[in-house]
Scaffold this active site. Structure first.
Site, PDB file in Angstrom:
ATOM      1  CG  ASP A 132       0.492  -2.586   6.163  1.00 36.78           C
ATOM      2  OD1 ASP A 132      -0.472  -2.694   6.945  1.00 36.78           O
ATOM      3  OD2 ASP A 132       0.478  -1.855   5.163  1.00 36.78           O
ATOM      4  CB  CYS A 138      -3.478   3.232  -1.661  1.00 37.48           C
ATOM      5  SG  CYS A 138      -4.478   4.662  -1.324  1.00 37.48           S
ATOM      6  CD  GLN A 187      -7.099  -4.434   4.008  1.00 36.83           C
ATOM      7  OE1 GLN A 187      -8.117  -5.078   4.263  1.00 36.83           O
ATOM      8  NE2 GLN A 187      -7.130  -3.145   3.746  1.00 36.83           N
ATOM      9  CG  HIS A 218      -1.919   0.969   1.388  1.00 38.32           C
ATOM     10  ND1 HIS A 218      -1.668   2.277   1.756  1.00 38.32           N
ATOM     11  CD2 HIS A 218      -3.253   0.884   1.200  1.00 38.32           C
ATOM     12  CE1 HIS A 218      -2.816   2.946   1.796  1.00 38.32           C
ATOM     13  NE2 HIS A 218      -3.798   2.131   1.452  1.00 38.32           N
ATOM     14  CE  LYS A 230      -7.141   0.165   6.242  1.00 43.83           C
ATOM     15  NZ  LYS A 230      -7.995   0.490   5.097  1.00 43.83           N
TER      16      LYS A 230
HETATM   17  N1  PLP Z   1      -1.740  -0.731   4.621  1.00 42.01           N
HETATM   18  C1  PLP Z   1      -2.706  -1.443   4.035  1.00 42.01           C
HETATM   19  C2  PLP Z   1      -2.414  -2.843   3.568  1.00 42.01           C
HETATM   20  C3  PLP Z   1      -3.980  -0.900   3.874  1.00 42.01           C
HETATM   21  O1  PLP Z   1      -4.938  -1.603   3.304  1.00 42.01           O
HETATM   22  C4  PLP Z   1      -4.209   0.427   4.334  1.00 42.01           C
HETATM   23  C5  PLP Z   1      -5.514   1.066   4.114  1.00 42.01           C
HETATM   24  O2  PLP Z   1      -6.256   0.711   3.227  1.00 42.01           O
HETATM   25  C6  PLP Z   1      -3.171   1.110   4.955  1.00 42.01           C
HETATM   26  C7  PLP Z   1      -1.943   0.508   5.078  1.00 42.01           C
HETATM   27  C8  PLP Z   1      -3.379   2.478   5.515  1.00 42.01           C
HETATM   28  O3  PLP Z   1      -4.254   2.410   6.609  1.00 42.01           O
HETATM   29  P1  PLP Z   1      -4.772   3.737   7.324  1.00 42.01           P
HETATM   30  O4  PLP Z   1      -5.355   4.604   6.248  1.00 42.01           O
HETATM   31  O5  PLP Z   1      -5.785   3.258   8.306  1.00 42.01           O
HETATM   32  O6  PLP Z   1      -3.596   4.374   7.971  1.00 42.01           O
END
Ligand code: PLP
Length: 409
Positions: free
Chosen positions: A202, A366, A205, A125, A228
């Site tokens: 990370d 993203c 998800q 992401h 999430k």
């Molecule tokens: N990493 C992953 C795999 C994501 O799916 C997302 C958000 O969709 C993020 C990071 C960023 O999360 P946040 O916007 O809650 O900081």
């Protein structure tokens, strides 16, 4: 157990699911972007503001002590949720993005210099790319990328060539937000540790779908967002092994992260407070605690099976549509389905199915470098949560039939 009745009962706990869209029942299939919230969590936030509201760690009065107790209680609940060894390894942040920025900035300042390398994967992401790219620009370090194959799985056969003496950290997603691939992170961590390279996972998800055990994974950093996984927006978690947090400089300066301030010298507070400058999102931490308690009472085995059925049924029904192409067909997948339909723009598809009450995500999610590697600009993504139903999959697929009609395919 009658799973249909069980899921129907769970749905009653999520008020937003009762929303009507253009007179039709909402089919909320955008859970990878954010999940809906259980009433218990909404009540906990309202109760905090109605009865406790005070700043934490600072007051000696009754409300401040109550707020501090509730806030620190949430931290301990989080420690239990991810099975961290110590609660001071759990830092409250705004979300996954802030957690990664914290590590890239603070770890980067301490450990990364010109000529060093940072290993990411093609499926990250932007939140797990941009902070590292910024670090590279500041330090003169470089990115190395683990590629993704046509099924949307990481190509790990070449890891030994990607890791080097210069690798300072590996940052990899547990589950791909656009493809649903569940990555073999334990294997990656163990390979990196053979060379003493720390690993950040990370988990944005993952938290909603799989049990997280940071001690079993042996990861150095694990990051996630409450919103999430059925919790509130505005709060997330950075887990880091104590040995790293002790060596890393503070990320932001301000209240709570200091022990003593003079114009000559600042002494930092102990962990975890060294990394929590300013007034934290107390209500959201408390709301997250309530959401975790709510989730703890659900039948996880039944829900995991239900999500698997939703995924398989969705793939099966989508296969009925001519000219549909799936993106991400990994063997080990979370309930996330990405697809394109002929050359119809994903935004057009999203707009049309919206008229039938269906909420899906469209675009690059993203994940621009991943989309580039596939030679596409985006996909339509249906992502499922524990409260979704087979009827909602049908609602999506029926709406997609209308997309075909509109475009006369
Ligand atoms: N990493 C992953 C795999 C994501 O799916 C997302 C958000 O969709 C993020 C990071 C960023 O999360 P946040 O916007 O809650 O900081």
């Amino acid at each position: 157990m009658d799973i249909i009745k069980y899921i129907d009962k769970i749905r009653q706990d999520f008020p937003a699911l009762k929303t009507k869209v253009f007179g039709k029942p909402l089919a909320y299939l955008d859970n990878a972007a954010t999940t809906q919230k259980p009433q218990l969590m909404l009540d906990a936030i309202e109760d905090y503001y109605s009865a406790i509201n005070a700043n934490v760690h600072r007051g000696v009065h009754f409300l401040s002590e109550s707020a501090t107790e509730a806030y620190e209680g949430a931290r301990q609940r989080l420690q239990q949720f991810i099975n961290a060894k110590h609660s001071n390894e759990c830092i409250f942040v705004r979300g996954t993005t802030e957690a990664i920025n914290l590590v890239a900035t603070s770890f980067g300042q301490q450990f990364v210099k010109q000529g060093d390398e940072i290993v990411l994967t093609q499926m990250e992401h932007h939140s797990n790319i941009v902070p590292w790219k910024l670090l590279c620009e500041r330090s003169g370090a470089e990115l190395r990328i683990i590629p993704v194959n046509n099924n949307g799985e990481l190509e790990l056969s070449n890891l030994d060539a990607i890791f080097s003496e210069r690798t300072k950290i590996v940052a990899v997603t547990h589950i791909s937000n656009s493809l649903g691939t569940i990555n073999p992170v334990k294997e990656i961590i163990s390979k990196a540790h053979e060379r003493n390279i720390p690993v950040l996972i990370d988990g944005a998800q993952a938290a909603a779908h799989i049990k997280i055990d940071v001690q079993d994974l042996d990861c150095d950093f694990y990051v996630l967002s409450a919103h999430k996984c059925y919790g509130p927006m505005g709060v997330g978690l950075l887990y880091a092994k104590q040995k790293w947090l002790e060596q890393m400089p503070p990320y932001q300066g301000g209240g709570d992260m200091i022990l003593q301030v003079t114009f000559e010298k600042i002494t930092y507070n102990s962990l975890p407070f060294k990394f929590e400058a300013g007034t934290p999102s107390v209500a959201d931490a408390i709301g997250w605690h309530a959401a975790l308690d709510y989730l703890a009472h659900l039948d996880h085995k039944a829900i995991a099976q239900h999500e698997k059925v939703l995924l398989e049924y969705c793939v099966q029904r989508l296969q009925e549509l001519p000219h549909l192409k799936f993106w991400g067909t990994a063997k080990n997948k979370a309930p996330i389905v990405s697809f394109t339909l002929d050359d119809i723009h994903p935004h057009d598809i999203g707009t049309i199915v919206n008229e039938y009450g269906v909420a899906v995500r469209t675009g690059h999610h993203c994940n621009m470098p991943l989309m580039d590697s596939f030679g596409i600009t985006g996909t339509v993504r249906a992502s499922f949560g524990l409260y979704n139903t087979i009827q909602e999959v049908d609602q999506l697929c029926d709406a997609l039939q209308n997309v075909h009609k509109i475009f006369r395919r």
